[in-house]
Design a protein around this motif. Structure first.
Motif, PDB file in Angstrom:
ATOM      1  N   ASP A 149      -3.232  64.268  33.553  1.00 43.01           N
ATOM      2  CA  ASP A 149      -3.102  63.266  32.507  1.00 43.01           C
ATOM      3  C   ASP A 149      -3.545  61.919  33.064  1.00 43.01           C
ATOM      4  N   PRO A 150      -4.049  61.051  32.200  1.00 43.42           N
ATOM      5  CA  PRO A 150      -4.463  59.731  32.699  1.00 43.42           C
ATOM      6  C   PRO A 150      -3.249  58.874  33.013  1.00 43.42           C
ATOM      7  N   GLU A 151      -3.463  57.847  33.804  1.00 41.97           N
ATOM      8  CA  GLU A 151      -2.336  56.973  34.134  1.00 41.97           C
ATOM      9  C   GLU A 151      -1.915  56.184  32.911  1.00 41.97           C
ATOM     10  N   ALA A 152      -0.619  55.959  32.810  1.00 44.78           N
ATOM     11  CA  ALA A 152      -0.069  55.377  31.597  1.00 44.78           C
ATOM     12  C   ALA A 152      -0.435  53.906  31.434  1.00 44.78           C
ATOM     13  N   ALA A 153      -0.633  53.222  32.554  1.00 43.71           N
ATOM     14  CA  ALA A 153      -0.745  51.767  32.470  1.00 43.71           C
ATOM     15  C   ALA A 153      -2.116  51.299  31.989  1.00 43.71           C
ATOM     16  N   LEU A 165      -9.425  63.286  20.812  1.00 42.33           N
ATOM     17  CA  LEU A 165      -8.374  64.299  20.710  1.00 42.33           C
ATOM     18  C   LEU A 165      -7.044  63.723  20.244  1.00 42.33           C
ATOM     19  N   GLU A 166      -6.833  62.439  20.534  1.00 48.47           N
ATOM     20  CA  GLU A 166      -5.554  61.842  20.151  1.00 48.47           C
ATOM     21  C   GLU A 166      -5.483  61.556  18.658  1.00 48.47           C
ATOM     22  N   ARG A 167      -6.632  61.547  18.027  1.00 47.94           N
ATOM     23  CA  ARG A 167      -6.666  61.167  16.618  1.00 47.94           C
ATOM     24  C   ARG A 167      -6.357  62.363  15.726  1.00 47.94           C
TER      25      ARG A 167
ATOM     26  N   ARG B 207       5.526  68.823  32.064  1.00 50.50           N
ATOM     27  CA  ARG B 207       4.657  68.577  30.914  1.00 50.50           C
ATOM     28  C   ARG B 207       5.025  69.516  29.770  1.00 50.50           C
ATOM     29  N   ALA B 300      -1.724  61.262  18.314  1.00 51.09           N
ATOM     30  CA  ALA B 300      -1.035  62.185  19.204  1.00 51.09           C
ATOM     31  C   ALA B 300       0.292  61.578  19.657  1.00 51.09           C
ATOM     32  N   ALA B 304       5.223  59.381  28.546  1.00 47.64           N
ATOM     33  CA  ALA B 304       4.908  58.995  29.918  1.00 47.64           C
ATOM     34  C   ALA B 304       5.717  59.854  30.876  1.00 47.64           C
ATOM     35  N   TRP B 305       5.145  60.201  32.002  1.00 41.76           N
ATOM     36  CA  TRP B 305       5.861  60.969  33.010  1.00 41.76           C
ATOM     37  C   TRP B 305       5.376  60.552  34.383  1.00 41.76           C
ATOM     38  N   SER B 307       4.287  61.608  38.297  1.00 42.23           N
ATOM     39  CA  SER B 307       3.967  62.651  39.269  1.00 42.23           C
ATOM     40  C   SER B 307       3.954  62.022  40.658  1.00 42.23           C
ATOM     41  N   LYS B 315       2.510  56.954  37.416  1.00 42.50           N
ATOM     42  CA  LYS B 315       2.955  57.139  36.043  1.00 42.50           C
ATOM     43  C   LYS B 315       1.771  57.646  35.223  1.00 42.50           C
ATOM     44  N   ARG B 316       1.989  58.749  34.522  1.00 40.18           N
ATOM     45  CA  ARG B 316       0.882  59.322  33.745  1.00 40.18           C
ATOM     46  C   ARG B 316       1.297  59.468  32.295  1.00 40.18           C
ATOM     47  N   LEU B 317       0.300  59.691  31.456  1.00 40.74           N
ATOM     48  CA  LEU B 317       0.554  59.747  30.025  1.00 40.74           C
ATOM     49  C   LEU B 317       0.098  61.096  29.477  1.00 40.74           C
ATOM     50  N   LEU B 318       0.990  61.793  28.808  1.00 34.76           N
ATOM     51  CA  LEU B 318       0.626  63.084  28.217  1.00 34.76           C
ATOM     52  C   LEU B 318       0.482  62.903  26.708  1.00 34.76           C
ATOM     53  N   SER B 319      -0.676  63.255  26.188  1.00 35.82           N
ATOM     54  CA  SER B 319      -0.876  63.147  24.732  1.00 35.82           C
ATOM     55  C   SER B 319      -0.980  64.538  24.143  1.00 35.82           C
ATOM     56  N   HIS B 321      -0.553  66.955  20.162  1.00 38.51           N
ATOM     57  CA  HIS B 321      -0.138  67.155  18.780  1.00 38.51           C
ATOM     58  C   HIS B 321       0.673  68.445  18.714  1.00 38.51           C
ATOM     59  N   GLU B 340      -0.476  73.627  21.653  1.00 38.12           N
ATOM     60  CA  GLU B 340       0.776  73.147  22.235  1.00 38.12           C
ATOM     61  C   GLU B 340       1.950  73.552  21.355  1.00 38.12           C
TER      62      GLU B 340
END
Lengths: 247, 663
Positions: A149-153, A165-167, B207, B300, B304-305, B307, B315-319, B321, B340
């Protein structure tokens, strides 16, 4: 050159450009337009003046043919479709999706350089749902390659495919219309805008709307969009790699 | 135990057997024949149908017989294969030859088999071995699992079928033979770093856990809602939504919001029987909107999680649906669960499709044993769904190939998919073969009992599955051909001399991989280059003034003048009608004068006009019917009587030349 009536020449050039900008004008229906097109081919002075005027207007002459002249916009042209005219106050993610959709429509219609150059074979009709599926599938392929997953910040650093994909794909509004912020809504909007510019024609309502490409679209992509976007994307790709190695 | 005489069929034509049971189903007396046979023949066909388990001893149609008739004609033969394979004779023959199914049985071994395995006299053996041999030769091409696999002891008539079955099968067969493990399992196994593997496990499970968060949030924020929700369990409602949505996926066009509410209402009512009906709808909407992430306009969910990577917390982001709405081809908005969503519900978070399928089969068997047929129905439907998915994947692949063959990696991607699909069909058919005969046996036993209704429904679903598998098989068999055809067609596209980029490979794909921030910089350019110039609207004061000062227009005046039609050259291939036809039609029309369209058409047929030329004749006449059309000298009016013609319908027309006298 002495005999040339500059005023007449200028007026004729102006008329020709006006016809070129009118998406519905065709030489086959307007004798004056047909005359101007053949004059453009045979009269050197007229052609020079027309091209100079176009340069001044920020336009390029992409093609002269039986359907008339096809014009394309350079940067800073007053005729260019502006972001704010297209959609007002778009978020980063929305810009990304709208931009990718333009590229995806072109890539669906003309997947390879060969199909772009080949003006003999008809293109498949463009169907809203098919294009959404196509773009989504490409993004899913990239997602499968990406384990993390990409970094949140850092939202700006997330890859463009994540934006797609998020849309949501579709979502109906209370009055039964499509929401413009979904992929289906965005693709339909892009196709309608292309059609209003005389590049596509709507041929049906099935599968979220079906459009047929016109010759002008092939010319637009082949003579202008493909090469320019290719250069730009390549430049940006290099920058992305640089940023990555610096980080 | 040797086969008895009644177990060995003695009726050569399988087609006749189908006709025979059709007569039984129609309530006709099969013995009073239009089948053209003597009564001895009839009893042979009755016995053969009985040996196949299609009719009972006293000539009643059994479930298996009904199933054959319920199938479309193309799939009936495939169904007969299974009936024969499940019959004592078919089973014994496979056993005798030491093979698993009839594909491995050589038709010419019939006599040897009957001599060894039955108590028939040598002369009967010879006669009946003819029947068996005929049956097998007729059935082999229809075997649902694919082409015959036996090595013929001598040249077999079916050689053609064999040689053309599958060009590519050889390339993939080593995989099939040597690795009984499902694809994908062996590929990602051990990791070179055991330390990071544990970390990866944690990340993966985390996740997985995160994907259930939206459901917990719904329940957790229950007390903050304005409506009283104490009696509703929103988690349970969520899971019921998944259950219903998933079980409907791929069945017909799908499940709309209204359908879903209808399905869920009974459960909601049971949770709070005293609540007003509107409350249930409200709760339903609350949960469904929560699962669709309506609050964030269906973007989506993002969780945040953290690793731990090389000792550093990132800090990572899981998106993701959970549910989506899609537009069905008929315009309905239907609900679908995402991968999912399906995994969250199914609780099989770490298994791949193939394993999931094995689990499904086990579930189905156990449900059958316990009589839990309702669920069995759902399981069968999900198996069907996977067949449809394969079909869709395959058709997407072929669509892509139709646009551009070079985009499809046939050897790696398509052949793998085809192999998987083949494997899927094979496995499903094997399972269903057992199930169907089991169900049909029970159905015959249970006739008339309430449970039988449920069982019959399940049988119908399985029959539907069977039909679908046969269709998928057809598609699998044809795909190589389509691909080769496209390859041939597209090879003649002109080679490009100018260095144009490939819009997909060189532009779209790299663009997808760019970071969003950078891609935004390209947006203005992309929009400008891909669209035609849009002349800005300038303000012209006189127009504005007159428009502002104009009296308010009434509604009916607002009708727009029909603008000029947008005519443009379309990129089409050659014209429909060949020049020879055009000349022939023009010549015919020159000759005749004062004639009805019907007699014109019959003259045309006498001259040997093809269907295209006939159509052109009609179209030319219709064109002249439009009196604004001035390019033709023909005059056409309606003759006032219907057209008497086998191919065309409508009014008859009277045709004459403009200069000539109207007769």
């Amino acid at each position: 050159m002495m005999d040339v009536d500059v005023a007449e020449l200028g007026e004729a050039a102006g008329k020709l450009i006006a016809y070129g900008l009118d998406t519905r004008a065709r030489p086959s229906r307007i004798p004056e337009y047909a005359e101007l097109v053949s004059r453009l081919r045979s009269d050197g002075a007229f052609r020079a003046l027309t091209e100079a005027t176009l340069t001044g207007l920020g336009l390029n002459l992409l093609h002269i043919g039986t359907r008339g002249v096809v014009l394309g916009c350079r940067e800073d042209s007053a005729f260019a479709l502006r972001t704010s005219d297209y959609r007002q106050s778009m978020s980063v993610e929305e810009r990304v999706c709208h931009g990718l959709i333009q590229l995806a429509i072109a890539a669906w219609a003309f997947p390879t350089a060969g199909s772009l150059a080949d003006s003999e074979t008809a293109t498949l009709p463009l169907r809203t749902h098919q294009i959404v599926t196509y773009l989504h599938k490409l993004c899913e392929e990239l997602q499968q390659e990406e384990a993390m997953d990409p970094e949140a910040a850092t939202p700006e650093l997330r890859e463009a495919w994540r934006g797609v994909l998020e849309r949501a794909q579709t979502r109906d509004t209370s009055d039964g219309r499509r929401s413009p912020s979904t992929l289906v809504g965005m693709v339909a909007y892009a196709l309608e805008t292309l059609a209003s510019g005389g590049l596509l024609r709507k041929i049906g309502e099935e599968e979220g709307g079906t459009w047929q490409t016109l010759t002008a679209y092939r010319i637009q992509i082949r003579e202008l969009a493909a090469t320019e976007s290719f250069e730009l994307i390549r430049r940006l790709g290099r920058r992305a790699r640089q940023n990555l190695s610096e980080a | 135990m040797p086969l008895t005489s009644s177990q060995v069929p003695q009726a050569d034509s399988l087609q006749r057997i189908i006709e025979f049971i059709e007569r039984i189903a129609a309530g006709l007396d099969p013995a009073r024949d239009e089948l053209g046979g003597s009564s001895r023949h009839d009893s042979n066909y009755m016995r053969a149908a009985e040996a196949l388990g299609l009719v009972s001893l006293d000539g009643e149609l059994l479930e298996a017989g009904r199933a054959v008739l319920a199938l479309p004609k193309a799939a009936r033969w495939a169904r007969l294969v299974l009936s024969f394979e499940a019959s004592p004779c078919g089973k014994a023959w496979c056993l005798h030859q030491g093979v698993e199914d009839l594909r491995g049985v050589d038709p010419s071994s019939a006599f040897e088999f009957l001599s060894d395995a039955s108590d028939l006299s040598p002369s009967s053996c010879r006669r009946r071995s003819q029947t068996l041999r005929r049956w097998l030769i007729d059935l082999h091409p229809h075997h649902p699992l694919g082409p015959p696999t036996f090595t013929p002891s001598r040249p077999v008539i079916q050689g053609v079928e064999e040689s053309q079955t599958d060009l590519f099968n050889n390339e993939v067969s080593p995989d099939e033979d040597e690795s009984p493990t499902p694809p994908g399992v062996g590929a990602k196994g051990e990791s070179p770093h055991p330390a990071t593997e544990a970390e990866q496990d944690v990340s993966r499970r985390l996740r997985t856990l995160l994907r259930t968060a939206p459901i917990h949030r719904l329940e957790g924020s229950k007390s903050q809602r304005s409506i009283p929700l104490e009696r509703y369990d929103l988690r349970s409602v969520s899971l019921r939504i998944f259950d219903t949505v998933i079980s409907y996926m791929g069945m017909g066009s799908g499940l709309t919001r209204a359908d879903l509410l209808r399905e869920l209402r009974p459960a909601l009512v049971q949770m709070d029987p005293k609540a007003p009906p509107a409350r249930h709808t409200e709760v339903f909407n609350l949960v469904l909107d929560g699962l669709l992430n309506e609050r964030e306009r269906r973007q989506a969910f993002s969780e945040a999680w953290t690793s731990i990577e090389e000792g550093v917390a990132v800090k990572r982001l899981l998106s993701f649906h959970l549910l989506r709405e899609e537009e069905a081809p008929d315009g309905d908005i239907v609900l679908r669960a995402t991968h999912e969503g399906i995994n969250v519900y199914a609780g099989m978070l770490d298994t791949d499709v193939e394993d999931a399928q094995a689990a499904e089969e086990a579930i189905l068997r156990s449900q059958l044993r316990r009589g839990r047929l309702q669920q069995a129905q759902g399981t069968a439907r999900r198996a069907l769904q996977r067949s449809i998915e394969y079909e869709q994947k395959l058709s997407l692949l072929l669509d892509t190939a139709r646009r551009d063959v070079t985009q499809v990696d046939w050897v790696h991607e398509a052949l793998k998919l085809l192999a998987e699909a083949r494997e899927h069909i094979r496995e499903r058919l094997e399972v269903e073969r057992e199930l169907v005969s089991d169900i049909e046996r029970r159905l015959d036993a249970l006739a008339g009992q309430p449970e039988a209704l449920q069982l019959a429904k399940l049988r119908d679903t399985l029959n539907l599955c069977f039909d679908r598998h046969i269709k998928l098989q057809g598609r699998v068999a044809r795909s190589n051909e389509v691909w080769l055809g496209e390859q041939e067609r597209q090879r003649f596209r002109p080679k490009v001399l100018t260095p144009l980029p490939d819009p997909e490979a060189d532009i779209l794909r790299p663009a997808l991989a760019l970071p969003m921030g950078l891609f935004c910089e390209a947006f203005d350019g992309i929009l400008r280059w891909h669209n035609a110039p849009h002349p800005p609207h300038l303000l012209y004061l006189p127009h504005l003034l007159s428009r502002l000062l104009a009296p308010r227009r009434r509604r009916h005046e607002e009708r727009e003048a029909p603008g000029e039609p947008e005519l443009d050259e379309q990129e089409l291939g050659e014209t429909l009608f060949p020049p020879a036809d055009r000349e022939a039609v023009a010549a015919l029309l020159d000759e005749v004068d004062g004639i009805e369209l019907s007699s014109l058409l019959s003259t045309a047929r006498e001259r040997g006009f093809g269907p295209l030329a006939l159509r052109l004749t009609v179209l030319t006449a219709l064109r002249a019917f439009d009196d604004r059309e001035e390019q033709t000298s023909l005059r056409v009016v309606s003759a006032g009587a219907p057209l008497d013609d086998p191919d065309f319908s409508g009014d008859d027309l009277h045709i004459w030349h403009q200069e000539g006298p109207a007769s």
